[in-house]
Design an enzyme around this catalytic site. Structure first.
Site: not given
Ligand code: UD1
Length: 353
Positions: A270, A196-198, A231
């Site tokens: 994502d 997940l990074h969005r 992030r």
């Protein structure tokens, strides 16, 4: 023919590798420019090694900044590089800030630009990548697509048909090439792999908490492997998120990641690339987004959008692989060669015109 490839972020590297290899096999002169958008060993250099791409000829070292500053620094850095090398083609990949920045500089210098992975649209303008896709596809000379649906999208936007060439999916070239070296039997089998990074997932506190609740529940039943993007790591720490038994890892090198994905029970993600890789491998994929720019992974593949995150544990529990793996047209390991052929052909056509 002189080709100048521009890459900057992790998802660009597996797209570059097969095109570079095909360009080398055809005897073309090639230059690789790395903008330095991603710079950690685990986000960049390890990918160059495992994908067998030579070290970049030029590194702009732009690093992490706001979108405006990062894009501007890439543009400033690209101009003298393009003037010095004067390539026949600039190749840009995917939808990151490096893609749009390099394309904009090159077209204004009158240098031909080809976009690998043109025509993807999520129709969600809150995604920075969507803006990058739209602008890039408006200004480049040659739009190389990975699916027939991308051709339809571009034609619908008024792009002249002669600028669009369906080449298939270069990511799958890299996947098939790297699987031979991937340590598939060495990794734990049947895990749930999470990435997940969005910003839409990890920058929103409520959404992050919902995802954490779902992942904690899944991890009560199965091993959950979560290689954490930088992030996301910052956001998890800032929010003090509890992920229970989820196994948090540093970003994983390409081949090891493919090994986990190929032997996974399911993937929760994502990422754009993983939606495609799971389709090619026949692994169930649950995409924690409201939309995707890659609907072919749903209609022809194993991908499913998860709009209500509370349903995620039950979906993962019930996940099953398809009896036969169907790959979309052109996801066959030969796309890199078709990119080079398209560039050679277009150069002749443009010279005549
Ligand atoms: C970028 C791309 C996105 C792609 C993603 C894959 C754009 C607009 N976005 O988003 O399309 O899916 O990469 O990873 O181009 N950081 C590090 N080390 C690094 C790189 C970044 O610690 O090597 C940190 C930065 O300090 C920053 C954060 O990670 O705080 C975000 O990185 P950045 O590359 O700017 O954006 P992504 O969200 O990764």
């Amino acid at each position: 023919m002189k080709l100048l490839h521009v890459v900057g972020a992790r998802p660009n590297f597996p797209k570059l590798a097969p095109v570079y290899r095909a360009g080398r096999a055809a005897g073309h002169d090639q230059v690789i420019v790395h903008t330095g958008q991603h710079y950690d060993e685990s986000m960049s250099a390890s990918f160059f090694r495992e994908l067998e791409i030579p070290a970049p000829d030029v590194n702009l070292d732009v690093g992490s900044h706001s979108h405006a500053v990062q894009t501007a620094r890439i543009m400033e850095g690209m101009e003298p590089v393009l003037l010095e090398h004067a390539p026949d083609w600039v190749l840009v990949y995917g939808d990151v800030n490096s893609t749009v920045a390099a394309a904009l500089v090159a077209v204004k210098l009158g240098i031909r630009v080809a976009h690998v992975e043109a025509g993807l649209r999520s129709h969600d303008r809150a995604m920075p990548e969507e803006i990058n896709r739209i602008i890039t596809d408006r200004i480049v000379d040659l739009l190389l697509t990975h699916s027939r649906e991308a051709d339809v999208t571009l034609l619908g936007e008024g792009v002249p048909a002669e600028r669009i060439v369906f080449v298939g999916n270069v990511m799958i070239d890299s996947l098939l090439h790297a699987l031979e070296h991937a340590p598939v039997s060495a990794v734990e089998q049947g895990t749930v792999v999470v990435t997940l990074h969005r910003p839409s997932n990890v920058d929103d506190s409520d959404r992050l908490a919902q995802l954490a609740t779902a992942l904690r529940e899944i991890a009560e039943e199965r091993t959950v492997i979560f290689p954490v993007h930088p992030r996301t790591r910052q956001r998890l720490a800032a929010e003090g998120v509890d992920l229970g038994r989820v196994r948090l890892l540093e970003p994983i090198p390409y081949r090891e990641m493919l090994a986990y994905v190929a032997s996974a029970h399911a993937v929760v993600t994502d990422s754009g690339g993983l939606q495609e890789e799971t389709t090619a491998l026949g692994v169930p994929c649950f995409t924690a987004r409201d939309n995707t720019e890659r609907p072919v992974t749903i209609t022809e593949g194993t991908n499913q959008l998860v709009l209500d995150l509370s349903t995620l544990p039950a979906l993962v529990r019930a996940a099953a692989r398809p009896a036969t793996v169907r790959r979309p047209e052109g996801w066959d390991g030969q796309a890199g060669g078709r990119v080079i052929a398209a560039l050679e052909h277009a150069l002749v056509e443009l010279a005549i015109a």
